[in-house]
Design a protein around this motif. Structure first.
Motif, PDB file in Angstrom:
ATOM      1  N   LEU A 151      48.818  23.471   2.656  1.00 49.94           N
ATOM      2  CA  LEU A 151      49.104  22.402   1.696  1.00 49.94           C
ATOM      3  C   LEU A 151      49.207  22.930   0.274  1.00 49.94           C
ATOM      4  CD1 LEU A 151      46.834  19.577   3.153  1.00 49.94           C
ATOM      5  CD2 LEU A 151      49.303  19.795   3.341  1.00 49.94           C
ATOM      6  N   THR A 152      48.438  23.961  -0.035  1.00 51.64           N
ATOM      7  CA  THR A 152      48.530  24.552  -1.381  1.00 51.64           C
ATOM      8  C   THR A 152      49.896  25.196  -1.581  1.00 51.64           C
ATOM      9  OG1 THR A 152      46.162  24.985  -1.257  1.00 51.64           O
ATOM     10  CG2 THR A 152      47.372  26.080  -3.010  1.00 51.64           C
ATOM     11  N   GLU A 153      50.385  25.857  -0.548  1.00 49.94           N
ATOM     12  CA  GLU A 153      51.737  26.423  -0.640  1.00 49.94           C
ATOM     13  C   GLU A 153      52.776  25.316  -0.748  1.00 49.94           C
ATOM     14  OE1 GLU A 153      52.100  28.871   2.843  1.00 49.94           O
ATOM     15  OE2 GLU A 153      50.406  30.128   2.242  1.00 49.94           O
ATOM     16  N   ALA A 154      52.550  24.242  -0.009  1.00 50.66           N
ATOM     17  CA  ALA A 154      53.489  23.112  -0.051  1.00 50.66           C
ATOM     18  C   ALA A 154      53.510  22.471  -1.447  1.00 50.66           C
ATOM     19  CB  ALA A 154      53.118  22.072   0.996  1.00 50.66           C
ATOM     20  N   LEU A 155      52.356  22.477  -2.094  1.00 51.47           N
ATOM     21  CA  LEU A 155      52.264  21.878  -3.433  1.00 51.47           C
ATOM     22  C   LEU A 155      53.190  22.596  -4.414  1.00 51.47           C
ATOM     23  CD1 LEU A 155      50.807  19.795  -5.247  1.00 51.47           C
ATOM     24  CD2 LEU A 155      49.078  21.528  -5.699  1.00 51.47           C
ATOM     25  N   TRP A 156      53.263  23.900  -4.295  1.00 53.06           N
ATOM     26  CA  TRP A 156      54.171  24.655  -5.154  1.00 53.06           C
ATOM     27  C   TRP A 156      55.614  24.233  -4.925  1.00 53.06           C
ATOM     28  CZ3 TRP A 156      52.774  27.248  -9.216  1.00 53.06           C
ATOM     29  CH2 TRP A 156      51.474  27.763  -9.285  1.00 53.06           C
ATOM     30  N   GLN A 174      46.081  15.301  -5.122  1.00 53.06           N
ATOM     31  CA  GLN A 174      44.816  14.573  -4.952  1.00 53.06           C
ATOM     32  C   GLN A 174      44.232  14.824  -3.569  1.00 53.06           C
ATOM     33  OE1 GLN A 174      45.808  10.492  -5.761  1.00 53.06           O
ATOM     34  NE2 GLN A 174      46.122  10.896  -7.935  1.00 53.06           N
ATOM     35  N   TYR A 175      45.106  14.896  -2.595  1.00 54.03           N
ATOM     36  CA  TYR A 175      44.656  15.144  -1.217  1.00 54.03           C
ATOM     37  C   TYR A 175      43.991  16.508  -1.104  1.00 54.03           C
ATOM     38  CZ  TYR A 175      44.885  15.372   3.887  1.00 54.03           C
ATOM     39  OH  TYR A 175      44.562  15.490   5.224  1.00 54.03           O
ATOM     40  N   ILE A 176      44.620  17.505  -1.730  1.00 57.18           N
ATOM     41  CA  ILE A 176      44.064  18.866  -1.697  1.00 57.18           C
ATOM     42  C   ILE A 176      42.703  18.892  -2.382  1.00 57.18           C
ATOM     43  CG2 ILE A 176      44.357  21.210  -2.591  1.00 57.18           C
ATOM     44  CD1 ILE A 176      47.374  20.854  -2.139  1.00 57.18           C
ATOM     45  N   GLU A 177      42.632  18.228  -3.512  1.00 58.44           N
ATOM     46  CA  GLU A 177      41.350  18.195  -4.233  1.00 58.44           C
ATOM     47  C   GLU A 177      40.276  17.503  -3.396  1.00 58.44           C
ATOM     48  OE1 GLU A 177      42.363  16.427  -7.975  1.00 58.44           O
ATOM     49  OE2 GLU A 177      43.515  18.204  -8.574  1.00 58.44           O
ATOM     50  N   GLY A 178      40.673  16.430  -2.748  1.00 54.28           N
ATOM     51  CA  GLY A 178      39.721  15.719  -1.885  1.00 54.28           C
ATOM     52  C   GLY A 178      39.239  16.599  -0.742  1.00 54.28           C
ATOM     53  N   LEU A 179      40.150  17.339  -0.177  1.00 54.99           N
ATOM     54  CA  LEU A 179      39.799  18.239   0.923  1.00 54.99           C
ATOM     55  C   LEU A 179      38.838  19.332   0.445  1.00 54.99           C
ATOM     56  CD1 LEU A 179      40.783  18.264   3.864  1.00 54.99           C
ATOM     57  CD2 LEU A 179      42.553  19.855   3.216  1.00 54.99           C
TER      58      LEU A 179
ATOM     59  N   VAL B  38      49.655  14.505   4.878  1.00 53.91           N
ATOM     60  CA  VAL B  38      49.152  14.239   3.526  1.00 53.91           C
ATOM     61  C   VAL B  38      49.421  12.800   3.104  1.00 53.91           C
ATOM     62  CG1 VAL B  38      49.544  14.851   1.115  1.00 53.91           C
ATOM     63  CG2 VAL B  38      49.418  16.630   2.839  1.00 53.91           C
ATOM     64  N   HIS B  39      50.588  12.316   3.453  1.00 51.02           N
ATOM     65  CA  HIS B  39      51.020  11.016   2.931  1.00 51.02           C
ATOM     66  C   HIS B  39      50.646   9.861   3.843  1.00 51.02           C
ATOM     67  CE1 HIS B  39      53.020  13.349  -0.082  1.00 51.02           C
ATOM     68  NE2 HIS B  39      53.712  14.007   0.836  1.00 51.02           N
ATOM     69  N   GLY B  40      49.877  10.149   4.863  1.00 48.54           N
ATOM     70  CA  GLY B  40      49.351   9.081   5.712  1.00 48.54           C
ATOM     71  C   GLY B  40      50.395   8.330   6.510  1.00 48.54           C
ATOM     72  N   LYS B  41      51.458   9.037   6.916  1.00 47.51           N
ATOM     73  CA  LYS B  41      52.524   8.349   7.661  1.00 47.51           C
ATOM     74  C   LYS B  41      52.566   8.813   9.115  1.00 47.51           C
ATOM     75  CE  LYS B  41      56.464   8.015   5.326  1.00 47.51           C
ATOM     76  NZ  LYS B  41      57.638   8.578   4.658  1.00 47.51           N
ATOM     77  N   ASN B  42      51.569   9.564   9.538  1.00 50.46           N
ATOM     78  CA  ASN B  42      51.561  10.157  10.882  1.00 50.46           C
ATOM     79  C   ASN B  42      52.783  11.027  11.133  1.00 50.46           C
ATOM     80  OD1 ASN B  42      49.112   9.150  11.853  1.00 50.46           O
ATOM     81  ND2 ASN B  42      50.044   7.186  12.338  1.00 50.46           N
ATOM     82  N   THR B  43      53.294  11.624  10.069  1.00 51.94           N
ATOM     83  CA  THR B  43      54.449  12.507  10.210  1.00 51.94           C
ATOM     84  C   THR B  43      54.310  13.673   9.239  1.00 51.94           C
ATOM     85  OG1 THR B  43      55.686  11.274   8.541  1.00 51.94           O
ATOM     86  CG2 THR B  43      56.068  10.655  10.845  1.00 51.94           C
TER      87      THR B  43
END
Lengths: 218, 201
Positions: A151-156, A174-179, B38-43
């Motif tokens: 996810l960190t790579e995806a964020l870039w 926000q998701y990454i920070e939460g994780l 991440v986006h909560g869409k099950n995808t």
């Protein structure tokens, strides 16, 4: 044409290297166990405490079982929590659309308890063999670490593609920070528990240091 | 195409008869999928999918995009858990050298994936694009269309494809039997030699 049952012998060098032959024989044994084990859904949903006598009713591990893993005290508890969390998440998905299924499963559970006793040995053996030799514990930690890296790579890519201010980018951040927070909270609780009980800390806790690649630069 | 050692998928394995994950493995995989959702869409969208595959395998960008297009069979630009599960099974089958068995056991699913146009036929061009997933060599692919294109339309329908998977698994079994027989003969010869030596001494 029906396939004749035949043994698939994997050459160790083809898979994980020639120095892991003993593990390869265990891999094939585990696969045989799983193929012969007939697990019904109700049996799978049975708490670990019912399957393994080394757990109490709440699924807490008894200390002598920790020797199974030979790696710190977290592993078994985390494994329980992981499996309970998995069951919870899967049962949540069931409950979303099909409420009858839950009652059916309960009914199945009660009727299948006796069959569970009879069939306990085969899936039990397969399960613990798998625990010891295949899936690493704590599994959740491995999954979370890997997901965090991905996810960190995806964020870039998000930032380059759609910009920092886009809703999706912010959502991902926000998701990454939460994780990360959840992960550090877990570590804190484990260390606190370890220090409180006076037991030596597991090796992996000492080795853990913030990976620079996981820290998003602002 | 190899899975990265030590990655989560690397620890999973397929049942060698049915080429499917155990329920426990599926549950773990589901949890992993939800971590990436991440986006909560099950995808997973194409970006997340790319980074996931890039992280756990040695596939190139072009190959990852091809795999995404193949799995996005509804053309919605996202991959659900069902498609994710199929992908993981294909990766594990490749990793564990179970490609022939996997194609035999799940011929309908594999055919559906390779039938990109949806006309119930696989063209050689499409099969060529995805042969890396099933460890099929270039020459083998040419021979495949030569030997199994019974209708002569230069494309494979499902029956022809199924026949190919049956023949392929048959060849594999014969090869294995040959190897096992050779090994058994060697062992028996060795035992005979040793017993002769013991008698002689």
């Amino acid at each position: 044409m029906e396939e004749k049952p035949s043994k698939v012998s994997l050459k160790p060098s083809d898979r994980h290297g020639s120095d892991k032959e003993s593990k390869e024989s265990l891999y094939s044994d585990i696969r045989d166990l799983w193929t012969t084990a007939t697990l019904s859904q109700s049996e799978l949903n049975t708490p670990l405490s019912d399957v393994c006598g080394n757990f109490d009713a709440e699924g807490r591990s008894i200390s002598h079982t920790r020797g199974w893993y030979g790696q710190g005290r977290r592993s078994l508890d985390e494994g329980d929590k992981a499996s309970r969390k998995l069951r919870r998440s899967s049962s949540m998905e069931i409950n979303e659309g099909k409420e009858d299924t839950a009652s059916e499963i309960k009914a199945e559970k009660s009727s299948s308890t006796s069959s569970l006793d009879i069939a306990k040995h085969i899936p039990h053996r397969a399960y613990w063999a798998e625990q010891q030799n295949r899936l690493p514990l704590p599994l959740m930690e491995l999954m979370e670490n890997e997901a965090l890296e991905v996810l960190t790579e995806a964020l870039w890519s998000y930032r380059l593609g759609i910009g920092r201010d886009h809703l999706l980018t912010q959502e991902l951040q926000q998701y990454i920070e939460g994780l990360k927070k959840r992960r550090s909270k877990k570590l804190y609780l484990i260390e606190k528990d370890t220090l409180g009980s006076g037991r030596p800390e597991p090796a992996q806790c000492h080795d853990r240091s913030p990976n620079p690649s996981l820290t998003p630069s602002e | 195409m190899r899975l990265k050692e030590g990655s989560f998928l690397w620890y999973l394995y397929l049942d060698k008869t049915y080429c499917l994950l155990s329920v426990r493995n599926v549950k773990a995989l589901m949890e992993y999928f939800h971590l990436l959702d991440v986006h909560g869409k099950n995808t997973l969208n194409d970006v997340l999918f790319y980074h996931f595959l890039h992280h756990v395998t040695d596939l190139k960008k072009r190959e990852i995009n091809l795999v995404f297009d193949m799995l996005d069979w509804n053309a919605v630009g996202e991959i659900g858990f069902e498609q994710f599960y199929v992908l993981v099974c294909i990766l594990l089958a490749h990793q564990n050298h179970l490609e022939e068995r996997f194609m035999y056991r799940h011929s309908r699913t594999v055919f559906g994936l390779l039938d990109l146009e949806g006309d119930q036929k696989i063209s050689p061009e499409n099969f060529e694009m995805y042969r890396f997933l099933f460890n099929i060599q270039k020459q083998e692919l040419k021979d495949l269309f030569c030997d199994f294109d019974i209708t002569g339309d230069r494309r494979l329908n499902y029956q022809e494809f199924k026949l190919y998977t049956i023949v392929r698994i048959n060849k594999l079994q014969k090869r294995k039997e040959k190897t096992e027989n050779a090994e058994r003969e060697k062992k028996s010869l060795l035992i005979k030699k040793m017993s002769h030596q013991v008698h002689a001494s």
